[in-house]
Scaffold this motif. Structure first.
Motif, mmCIF file in Angstrom:
data_model
loop_
_atom_site.group_PDB
_atom_site.id
_atom_site.type_symbol
_atom_site.label_atom_id
_atom_site.label_comp_id
_atom_site.label_asym_id
_atom_site.label_seq_id
_atom_site.Cartn_x
_atom_site.Cartn_y
_atom_site.Cartn_z
ATOM 1 N N THR A 141 -24.508 -2.452 6.937
ATOM 2 C CA THR A 141 -24.753 -3.586 7.819
ATOM 3 C C THR A 141 -23.511 -3.857 8.655
ATOM 4 N N PRO A 142 -23.596 -3.711 9.983
ATOM 5 C CA PRO A 142 -22.411 -3.930 10.820
ATOM 6 C C PRO A 142 -22.055 -5.406 10.917
ATOM 7 N N ALA A 143 -20.761 -5.682 10.989
ATOM 8 C CA ALA A 143 -20.304 -7.056 11.184
ATOM 9 C C ALA A 143 -20.613 -7.469 12.619
ATOM 10 N N GLY B 116 -16.204 -5.308 9.187
ATOM 11 C CA GLY B 116 -16.626 -6.066 8.017
ATOM 12 C C GLY B 116 -16.081 -5.491 6.725
ATOM 13 N N LEU B 117 -15.776 -4.203 6.725
ATOM 14 C CA LEU B 117 -15.193 -3.547 5.562
ATOM 15 C C LEU B 117 -13.679 -3.464 5.659
ATOM 16 N N SER C 99 -10.471 -3.468 -5.182
ATOM 17 C CA SER C 99 -10.313 -4.582 -4.248
ATOM 18 C C SER C 99 -10.861 -4.241 -2.868
ATOM 19 N N LEU C 100 -10.817 -2.959 -2.504
ATOM 20 C CA LEU C 100 -11.348 -2.540 -1.211
ATOM 21 C C LEU C 100 -12.868 -2.631 -1.171
ATOM 22 N N LEU C 101 -13.483 -2.701 -2.352
ATOM 23 C CA LEU C 101 -14.938 -2.768 -2.437
ATOM 24 C C LEU C 101 -15.462 -4.205 -2.487
ATOM 25 N N ILE D 233 -9.084 0.980 13.934
ATOM 26 C CA ILE D 233 -8.858 0.290 12.664
ATOM 27 C C ILE D 233 -8.913 1.279 11.500
ATOM 28 N N SER D 234 -9.805 2.276 11.599
ATOM 29 C CA SER D 234 -9.878 3.296 10.547
ATOM 30 C C SER D 234 -8.564 4.048 10.419
#
Length: 220
Positions: free
Chosen positions: A188-190, A27-28, A176-178, A92-93
């Motif tokens: 909150t997990p996607a 989600g992030l 923009s990343l925020l 993904i990280s």
């Protein structure tokens, strides 16, 4: 050494691991990957670099997706290595954070940009440890996810060398990343896992998705 590592992990409050693992949540980071693409595509000079990022990240994401669907839908995994698919958070990280920090440091010296990439990989490794601490993944899944993510970000960073370099204000990139924080409460997990389970069930035509318990109790 493994026992010592688990002692260190156990000594850290669980709330810390939950907070840390969220920095690897789709989600992030999926919106962050899109933001990277947008920033790279702002200038025609860097369109090839943007396309390279889309290709690298797309290939990595496809590998993660296939591994998860293969297990959830058809039970393809390894009981010996306790492997049910790549750790998505870790992969993904290790794909996004090094590139995002590199882009934030785009106006800095080469040495600073390299340091930013190393910090990104270190953060991804810490997120991988958080997945172990929360018993969300096995060691093999975290290790495989980390190697996959490093391959994605490293291949992009190596292949973009010699191309026109982005000179974007780091503050704008960071802000923009925020953006996802305006729509998703931190921590909150996607609903990615449930969506993948539903997709796997429909594709494989099974009543329910395979679980780790199914894998580990197979004869042999």
């Amino acid at each position: 050494m493994r026992h010592a590592l688990w002692q260190v992990i156990a000594s850290v409050p669980e709330s810390f691991w939950h907070a840390l693992t969220w920095f690897g949540d789709s989600g992030l980071l999926l919106p962050a990957a899109v933001s990277i693409t947008v920033w790279l595509a702002l200038s025609r000079r860097t369109w090839p670099t943007a396309a390279l990022w889309v290709l690298a990240f797309g290939c990595g994401s496809t590998v993660i997706l296939i591994s998860k669907l293969a297990f959830m839908g058809w039970g393809i995994g390894s009981a010996r290595f306790n492997f049910t698919g790549f750790s998505g958070h870790t992969a993904i990280s290790a794909s996004v954070w090094p590139v995002a920090l590199w882009l934030i440091a785009s106006r800095q010296s080469h040495r600073v940009r390299v340091a930013a990439v190393l910090i990104g990989w270190a953060l991804a490794a810490a997120i991988g440890v958080s997945r172990l601490a929360l018993f969300a993944h096995s060691g093999s899944e975290v290790a495989a996810g980390y190697l996959l993510g490093v391959a994605v970000s490293a291949s992009f960073l190596v292949l973009q060398r010699g191309r026109p370099h982005s000179r974007i204000p780091g503050l704008l990139v960071g802000l923009s990343l925020l953006v996802p924080l305006t729509l998703l409460k931190p921590g909150t997990p996607a609903p990615t896992q449930s969506a993948l389970e539903l997709m796997a069930i429909r594709l494989a035509g099974v009543e329910r998705a395979y679980t780790r318990e199914d894998l580990l109790r197979r004869p042999g």
